[in-house]
Design a protein around this motif. Structure first.
Motif, PDB file in Angstrom:
ATOM      1  N   UNK A 197      -4.868   6.326 -10.519  1.00 18.79           N
ATOM      2  CA  UNK A 197      -5.475   6.247  -9.187  1.00 18.79           C
ATOM      3  C   UNK A 197      -6.563   5.177  -9.169  1.00 18.79           C
ATOM      4  N   UNK A 198      -7.297   5.060 -10.271  1.00 23.16           N
ATOM      5  CA  UNK A 198      -8.343   4.040 -10.360  1.00 23.16           C
ATOM      6  C   UNK A 198      -7.738   2.641 -10.353  1.00 23.16           C
ATOM      7  N   UNK A 199      -6.645   2.456 -11.077  1.00 25.85           N
ATOM      8  CA  UNK A 199      -5.979   1.150 -11.113  1.00 25.85           C
ATOM      9  C   UNK A 199      -5.512   0.747  -9.720  1.00 25.85           C
ATOM     10  N   UNK A 200      -4.907   1.682  -8.993  1.00 22.17           N
ATOM     11  CA  UNK A 200      -4.440   1.374  -7.639  1.00 22.17           C
ATOM     12  C   UNK A 200      -5.610   1.015  -6.722  1.00 22.17           C
ATOM     13  N   UNK A 201      -6.734   1.708  -6.882  1.00 16.87           N
ATOM     14  CA  UNK A 201      -7.913   1.405  -6.065  1.00 16.87           C
ATOM     15  C   UNK A 201      -8.490   0.037  -6.430  1.00 16.87           C
ATOM     16  N   UNK A 202      -8.437  -0.309  -7.703  1.00 22.32           N
ATOM     17  CA  UNK A 202      -8.894  -1.633  -8.145  1.00 22.32           C
ATOM     18  C   UNK A 202      -8.023  -2.723  -7.528  1.00 22.32           C
ATOM     19  N   UNK A 203      -6.728  -2.495  -7.480  1.00 22.14           N
ATOM     20  CA  UNK A 203      -5.800  -3.478  -6.895  1.00 22.14           C
ATOM     21  C   UNK A 203      -6.141  -3.726  -5.431  1.00 22.14           C
ATOM     22  N   UNK A 212       0.832  -1.202   0.000  1.00 21.94           N
ATOM     23  CA  UNK A 212       0.000   0.000   0.000  1.00 21.94           C
ATOM     24  C   UNK A 212       0.867   1.252   0.000  1.00 21.94           C
ATOM     25  N   UNK A 213       1.919   1.237   0.791  1.00 22.75           N
ATOM     26  CA  UNK A 213       2.828   2.381   0.857  1.00 22.75           C
ATOM     27  C   UNK A 213       3.545   2.586  -0.472  1.00 22.75           C
ATOM     28  N   UNK A 214       3.881   1.497  -1.130  1.00 24.32           N
ATOM     29  CA  UNK A 214       4.542   1.590  -2.441  1.00 24.32           C
ATOM     30  C   UNK A 214       3.617   2.256  -3.452  1.00 24.32           C
ATOM     31  N   UNK A 215       2.311   1.951  -3.390  1.00 23.92           N
ATOM     32  CA  UNK A 215       1.363   2.552  -4.325  1.00 23.92           C
ATOM     33  C   UNK A 215       1.291   4.063  -4.145  1.00 23.92           C
ATOM     34  N   UNK A 216       1.378   4.535  -2.913  1.00 30.66           N
ATOM     35  CA  UNK A 216       1.375   5.979  -2.667  1.00 30.66           C
ATOM     36  C   UNK A 216       2.615   6.628  -3.269  1.00 30.66           C
ATOM     37  N   UNK A 217       3.755   5.956  -3.116  1.00 29.47           N
ATOM     38  CA  UNK A 217       4.998   6.486  -3.682  1.00 29.47           C
ATOM     39  C   UNK A 217       4.909   6.520  -5.209  1.00 29.47           C
ATOM     40  N   UNK A 218       4.371   5.466  -5.797  1.00 30.93           N
ATOM     41  CA  UNK A 218       4.235   5.412  -7.253  1.00 30.93           C
ATOM     42  C   UNK A 218       3.300   6.506  -7.761  1.00 30.93           C
ATOM     43  N   UNK A 219       2.252   6.794  -7.000  1.00 31.91           N
ATOM     44  CA  UNK A 219       1.324   7.861  -7.380  1.00 31.91           C
ATOM     45  C   UNK A 219       2.048   9.209  -7.440  1.00 31.91           C
ATOM     46  N   UNK A 220       2.861   9.475  -6.416  1.00 29.34           N
ATOM     47  CA  UNK A 220       3.626  10.722  -6.387  1.00 29.34           C
ATOM     48  C   UNK A 220       4.608  10.792  -7.563  1.00 29.34           C
ATOM     49  N   UNK A 221       5.309   9.693  -7.824  1.00 31.24           N
ATOM     50  CA  UNK A 221       6.281   9.665  -8.917  1.00 31.24           C
ATOM     51  C   UNK A 221       5.598   9.860 -10.268  1.00 31.24           C
ATOM     52  N   UNK A 222       4.410   9.313 -10.401  1.00 32.15           N
ATOM     53  CA  UNK A 222       3.647   9.459 -11.641  1.00 32.15           C
ATOM     54  C   UNK A 222       3.336  10.934 -11.903  1.00 32.15           C
ATOM     55  N   UNK A 265      -7.506   9.610  -4.411  1.00 31.74           N
ATOM     56  CA  UNK A 265      -8.022  10.683  -5.260  1.00 31.74           C
ATOM     57  C   UNK A 265      -7.584  12.047  -4.756  1.00 31.74           C
ATOM     58  N   UNK A 266      -7.718  12.254  -3.447  1.00 31.22           N
ATOM     59  CA  UNK A 266      -7.322  13.526  -2.855  1.00 31.22           C
ATOM     60  C   UNK A 266      -5.816  13.738  -2.959  1.00 31.22           C
ATOM     61  N   UNK A 267      -5.060  12.661  -2.790  1.00 37.04           N
ATOM     62  CA  UNK A 267      -3.604  12.769  -2.936  1.00 37.04           C
ATOM     63  C   UNK A 267      -3.230  13.114  -4.377  1.00 37.04           C
ATOM     64  N   UNK A 268      -3.963  12.533  -5.330  1.00 37.65           N
ATOM     65  CA  UNK A 268      -3.721  12.850  -6.738  1.00 37.65           C
ATOM     66  C   UNK A 268      -3.911  14.341  -6.983  1.00 37.65           C
ATOM     67  N   UNK A 269      -4.980  14.889  -6.438  1.00 36.59           N
ATOM     68  CA  UNK A 269      -5.262  16.307  -6.585  1.00 36.59           C
ATOM     69  C   UNK A 269      -4.212  17.147  -5.871  1.00 36.59           C
ATOM     70  N   UNK A 270      -3.841  16.742  -4.643  1.00 37.30           N
ATOM     71  CA  UNK A 270      -2.858  17.492  -3.865  1.00 37.30           C
ATOM     72  C   UNK A 270      -1.481  17.464  -4.521  1.00 37.30           C
ATOM     73  N   UNK A 271      -1.053  16.264  -4.955  1.00 40.18           N
ATOM     74  CA  UNK A 271       0.246  16.153  -5.624  1.00 40.18           C
ATOM     75  C   UNK A 271       0.274  17.000  -6.899  1.00 40.18           C
ATOM     76  N   UNK A 272      -0.832  16.986  -7.643  1.00 40.87           N
ATOM     77  CA  UNK A 272      -0.903  17.773  -8.881  1.00 40.87           C
ATOM     78  C   UNK A 272      -0.796  19.261  -8.576  1.00 40.87           C
TER      79      UNK A 272
END
Length: 312
Positions: A111-117, A18-28, A161-168
């Protein structure tokens, strides 16, 4: 019930995956920002943008004569270009904070793919690790256990979703400045050009996409419960996500298509001058149909988990 939800969230966020997915989201998002910044570095201010738009309108007019099937979209673009020239609205590029956030919103599939996982594995992992029996011996019903896991999935999806918006917002601000743009987003409705605040437009798009995220996460949760296999769930759900437009167009000639889940997930078609996939479709009817599918998916999930006996 509250303790169950808290425990599920603690278990989820303590997992390394789960933590790795957050890191990948930020890197994306970071990679998207770098690409946009590098790309914008080759762009210079164009003092002749009005002349360019005028020439482009002439080109579109000639194209309409040769391609009558594109009259409507070309007409809308011409109207917006004329409006920009009249009101001195230079076309919005991605090299500002809200332009960048808007461009990233079109890539929310990550973000949708990570939530599906997560939705696909949160229950199947309990079977895989043999830990489900520990939950069942406690004074909790199967319904409460299932509900706590689904609520945890929804919480995780919202966090993503909120992290996606915040990171952006954060990366876009550092790359292009936090001042944003004073220009509005333009759209055509009933042959009239209208304006909406760009930040509001982006946030509305995020909200509409969030509905799709919840639906696809629910589908993944249901399939994983049915087959007790996260790989099948992830594969089917991601296939549906990337095939929405193809499936909608493929069944467009069938009258029942207006009641299908695929057609009704295109909520953006109802706003900002969009055109629904079929006649008689409205935003409220689509939201109602989506709600009915959600209830059906959750009912199937509940029956499978609570009524069908399986080895734990």
């Amino acid at each position: 019930m509250n303790n169950l939800i808290i425990n599920e969230n603690i278990k989820l966020y303590y997992q390394r995956s789960t933590q790795v997915l957050f890191v990948l989201l930020f890197l994306f998002v970071l990679c998207g920002g770098i690409i946009s910044k590098v790309g914008s570095g080759y762009l210079e201010d164009n003092p002749d943008w009005k002349d360019d738009l005028t020439k482009y309108n002439s080109f579109l007019t000639s194209q309409m004569e040769a391609n009558p099937q594109y009259v409507e979209p070309y007409t809308k673009e011409i109207l917006m270009n004329e409006y920009r020239i009249k009101n001195n609205y230079e076309p919005i590029a991605d090299d500002n904070i809200w332009g960048f956030i808007n461009s990233i919103s079109g890539k929310l599939s990550i973000a949708t793919i990570f939530s599906i996982i997560i939705a696909s594995s949160i229950l199947t992992n309990e079977y895989k690790w043999g830990t489900l029996k520990n939950l069942l011996v406690k004074p909790y019903s199967k319904s409460k256990i299932l509900a706590s896991k689904f609520i945890t999935v929804l919480i995780y999806a919202c966090v993503q979703y909120l992290l996606m918006l915040f990171f952006s917002w954060l990366i876009g601000g550092f790359m292009f400045g936090f001042s944003g743009t004073s220009q509005p987003h333009l759209f055509v409705e009933n042959n009239v050009v209208k304006e909406i605040n760009l930040s509001m437009y982006v946030l509305i798009n995020y909200g509409l996409d969030a509905i799709n995220l919840v639906v696809l996460a629910t589908v993944a949760f249901m399939i994983s419960t049915l087959f007790n296999n996260s790989a099948i769930s992830i594969g089917v759900s991601i296939t549906i996500m990337f095939s929405l437009t193809v499936l909608t167009d493929f069944f467009s000639d069938f009258f029942w298509n207006k009641y299908s889940l695929f057609s009704n997930l295109h909520l953006e078609d109802y706003l900002f001058g969009g055109v629904p996939k079929m006649e008689d479709m409205t935003l409220y009817s689509s939201l109602f149909i989506i709600s009915m599918y959600q209830i059906m998916f959750l009912l199937i999930t509940w029956i499978t988990f609570t009524k069908i006996k399986r080895d734990v």
